[in-house]
Enzyme design. Structure first.
Site, short mmCIF file in Angstrom:
data_model
loop_
_atom_site.label_atom_id
_atom_site.label_comp_id
_atom_site.label_asym_id
_atom_site.label_seq_id
_atom_site.Cartn_x
_atom_site.Cartn_y
_atom_site.Cartn_z
N GLU A 187 -6.07 4.09 -5.99
CA GLU A 187 -7.32 4.39 -5.29
C GLU A 187 -7.67 5.81 -5.69
O GLU A 187 -6.98 6.76 -5.30
CB GLU A 187 -7.17 4.28 -3.77
CG GLU A 187 -8.52 4.39 -3.09
CD GLU A 187 -8.50 4.98 -1.71
OE1 GLU A 187 -7.55 5.72 -1.37
OE2 GLU A 187 -9.42 4.69 -0.94
N ASP A 209 -2.75 4.87 -2.44
CA ASP A 209 -3.75 5.53 -1.60
C ASP A 209 -4.09 6.93 -2.13
O ASP A 209 -3.17 7.74 -2.36
CB ASP A 209 -3.15 5.66 -0.20
CG ASP A 209 -4.17 6.02 0.85
OD1 ASP A 209 -5.10 5.24 1.04
OD2 ASP A 209 -4.05 7.09 1.46
N HIS A 230 -11.22 -2.16 3.72
CA HIS A 230 -11.07 -1.74 5.13
C HIS A 230 -11.76 -0.41 5.42
O HIS A 230 -11.79 0.04 6.56
CB HIS A 230 -9.57 -1.63 5.44
CG HIS A 230 -8.91 -0.57 4.64
ND1 HIS A 230 -8.75 -0.63 3.26
CD2 HIS A 230 -8.41 0.63 5.00
CE1 HIS A 230 -8.17 0.46 2.83
NE2 HIS A 230 -7.95 1.25 3.85
N ASP A 231 -12.30 0.23 4.36
CA ASP A 231 -13.00 1.51 4.54
C ASP A 231 -14.51 1.36 4.42
O ASP A 231 -15.24 2.36 4.56
CB ASP A 231 -12.58 2.50 3.44
CG ASP A 231 -11.16 2.96 3.56
OD1 ASP A 231 -10.57 3.31 2.53
OD2 ASP A 231 -10.63 2.97 4.70
N ASP A 239 0.86 -1.18 0.00
CA ASP A 239 0.00 0.00 0.00
C ASP A 239 0.90 1.24 0.00
O ASP A 239 1.68 1.45 0.94
CB ASP A 239 -0.89 -0.01 1.25
CG ASP A 239 -2.22 0.70 1.02
OD1 ASP A 239 -3.26 0.18 1.46
OD2 ASP A 239 -2.20 1.76 0.36
O1 TEU Z 1 -9.15 6.22 1.80
C1 TEU Z 1 -9.45 7.37 1.02
C2 TEU Z 1 -10.86 7.70 1.09
O2 TEU Z 1 -11.44 8.23 0.19
C3 TEU Z 1 -11.53 7.42 2.38
O3 TEU Z 1 -11.94 8.68 2.87
C4 TEU Z 1 -12.70 6.51 2.11
O4 TEU Z 1 -13.28 6.79 0.87
C5 TEU Z 1 -13.72 6.78 3.15
O5 TEU Z 1 -13.07 6.54 4.37
C6 TEU Z 1 -14.92 5.86 2.96
O6 TEU Z 1 -15.78 6.10 4.03
C7 TEU Z 1 -7.75 5.98 1.88
C8 TEU Z 1 -7.55 4.77 2.76
O7 TEU Z 1 -8.17 3.63 2.14
C9 TEU Z 1 -8.17 5.08 4.10
O8 TEU Z 1 -8.12 3.93 4.96
C10 TEU Z 1 -7.38 6.21 4.73
O9 TEU Z 1 -8.01 6.57 5.94
C11 TEU Z 1 -7.36 7.44 3.79
O10 TEU Z 1 -7.09 7.12 2.42
C12 TEU Z 1 -6.24 8.37 4.22
O11 TEU Z 1 -5.01 7.73 3.98
#
Ligand code: TEU
Ligand code: CA
Length: 554
Positions: free
Chosen positions: A255, A200, A327-328, A98
């Protein structure tokens, strides 16, 4: 369309903190992952996407990096990483790291220097602006994790930009020294033998020069038009490709919040020399009156319209990443299926069928292959994720929204739903740890766990294993052309895939009621490739049970 290994692969995402703890401190770690590689090999996945394992104060659980070339103490040592990489490669499993380079931790040495003085050589590694005054930030932008996107720093009487937490200052990608530091670090990891990067929020690395107030959508101004898909993002990715990516046999996935199918052809075009594929978020960005905090479900017709458009617009031009959760996101079976005891398994298998039969590279988020569900949160104290903790405080504690109204919304979408420990067996803490886990284990681990499912040939686990094996046997699953059917149905997601003279018919019921389906003439008598129910599909009028899914092949 050229054929490559990452188009034919199935990717498994590991969130290390919650995957497997090897030393009893309640926190998942690298040795824990290594101990579970045979399980992943048995499942049949080809690539692991490893969420961040670098040195971090864990304000955002590793997405706030303080040293890109050191391993987080809680996850183990660089020797543990090297052992994991070797053991994975011995099993013909690739490891994709990542890459979090839109921002660093505020404890990174670059930021510790940058904040020293306006003249410091690292000052321009980050984005500093004068406030309107010491109490007023440069503009009205809001952070993704609540509050202003600007943090006042009194040592130099300026504000720095952080689109996420205030401990995640955004890097200034317009500074060529930053780009060189990042490219050198990426080369260092590639020379260690890793197999690619998930990047990311890579669509946010280029910001506009002008930083005016944004449109106020809920509590703050929207930074989107100025920080997403910015003026130099493709220039920087082409430079990254030329200086690093093109020198290795890598898989790269961006992403890219805010990406459209048009832009995806620039980020991940077959001939664009940037990335291999991108994650789009249209199908998971359902918003309500409190932004993402809603328990409203997207109507099936809208979900189908979005996924169909991504299938058809990218065909032959770019490559789709296919996911229901990560994970989000909340757990797929709770959000898109039905996690009641009666329908959980059937709907989890149906969702797997629907996703894995689409064109693109499928991603399985840890525990999805078990049909793991959302967590039954009882109180805000159950949260560990900075996004949920801050949102509850901002909307409820400090805000005006009654708990009873906001609570169902936040527990449905909280990222912590996906971050409870993987449920390995029906023993204390689901076999995740011998200690006290950093976040509670879902109490349904007694029924939902890997040990029970690997032994049960009818389990969700074995259904995923079968889908993964089919992908290896049938190129049509990877390269066939997608066409939607029954687009107006609110119950059935139906589509075909065509490759030369071969065709697949994919029928998935998203309904908790019986439905009927008229088999197209050309598929009468076709063989059944996979189904989640014991049924025959040889008549013209087929009665589908709730969440029934099947694929015919001719
Ligand atoms: O997520 C980016 C992002 O857009 C997040 O705000 C996500 O869409 C949102 O949490 C959904 O509810 C990346 C990573 O995947 C995330 O875990 C990190 O917190 C974020 O970037 C900052 O690095
Ligand atoms: Ca541990």
């Amino acid at each position: 369309m050229n054929r490559t290994w990452w188009k034919e692969a199935v990717i498994y995402q590991i969130y290390p903190r919650s995957f497997m703890d090897s030393n009893g401190d309640g926190i998942g770690d690298l040795r824990g992952i290594t101990s579970r590689l045979d399980y992943l090999k048995y499942l049949g996945i080809d690539v692991i996407w490893l969420s961040p394992v670098y040195q971090s104060p864990n304000d955002d659980n590793g997405y706030d990096i303080s040293d890109y070339q050191a391993i987080m103490d809680e996850f183990g040592t660089m020797e543990d990483f090297d052992e994991l990489l070797t053991q994975a490669h011995d099993r013909n499993i690739r490891i994709v790291m990542d890459l979090v380079v839109n921002h660093t931790s505020d404890e990174h040495k670059w930021f510790m220097e940058s904040r020293q003085s306006r003249e410091n050589e690292y000052r321009d590694y980050y984005i500093w602006r004068e406030g309107k005054d010491a109490q007023t930030p440069p503009n009205n932008w809001g952070s993704c994790f609540s509050g202003s996107a600007w943090q006042y720093d009194e040592d130099t009487n300026m504000y720095y930009l952080h689109l996420f937490s205030k401990k995640q200052p955004d890097l200034n990608w317009d500074n060529e020294k930053v780009r060189k530091e990042v490219f050198d670090m990426m080369t260092w990891w590639c020379d260690k033998g890793i197999d690619g990067f998930r990047m990311d929020v890579i669509s946010m690395i280029s910001k506009t020069e002008e930083m005016p107030d944004g449109e106020v959508t809920d509590l703050y101004g929207d930074f989107g038009p100025y920080c997403v898909n910015g003026p130099n993002v493709h220039k920087y990715l082409k430079e990254m490709n030329e200086k690093v990516l093109s020198k290795y046999d890598l898989m790269t996935v961006g992403e890219t919040p805010g990406v459209t199918t048009e832009l995806a052809r620039q980020y991940a075009g077959e001939d664009a020399q940037e990335l291999n594929m991108v994650f789009q978020f249209e199908h998971v960005d359902e918003n309500g009156k409190y932004g993402k905090w809603t328990n409203e479900r997207m109507p099936l017709t809208r979900l189908k319209k979005i996924l169909s458009r991504w299938q058809m617009d990218l065909y032959g031009k770019a490559w789709n990443s296919l996911f229901w959760d990560n994970h989000d996101q909340p757990r797929a079976v709770s959000r898109f299926g039905n996690d009641s005891p009666e329908y959980r398994e059937a709907s989890a298998k149906m969702l797997a069928t629907c996703l894995h039969m689409l064109q693109g590279t499928p991603y399985i988020y840890q525990g999805e292959e078990l049909g793991m569900t959302n967590y039954p949160f009882k109180s805000p104290d159950d949260f560990r994720d900075i996004e949920s903790i801050n949102a509850y405080r901002e909307w409820c504690t400090d805000g005006s929204i009654p708990h009873e109204e906001f609570w169902p919304c936040i527990i449905f979408r909280s990222r912590d739903n996906a971050r409870t420990p993987v449920q390995w067996e029906n023993t204390a803490q689901a076999g995740f740890t011998t200690g006290t886990p950093w976040i509670a284990v879902n109490p349904n681990y007694t029924e939902i766990n890997a040990e029970a499912e690997t032994k049960n040939p009818d389990s969700v686990f074995h259904y995923y294993k079968k889908l993964i094996a089919l992908r290896k046997q049938h190129p049509i699953m990877v390269y066939g052309k997608y066409e939607p059917l029954l687009e107006d149905s609110e119950e059935l997601f139906v589509y075909t895939r065509t490759l030369e003279s071969e065709k697949l018919l994919v029928v998935c019921s998203f309904s908790d009621k019986e439905t009927t389906f008229i088999l197209p003439e050309e598929f009468v008598g076709a063989s059944c490739l996979i189904s989640n129910m014991k049924n025959t599909y040889d008549g013209k009028n087929i009665t589908l049970k709730p969440y029934e899914a099947f694929v015919l092949h001719k």
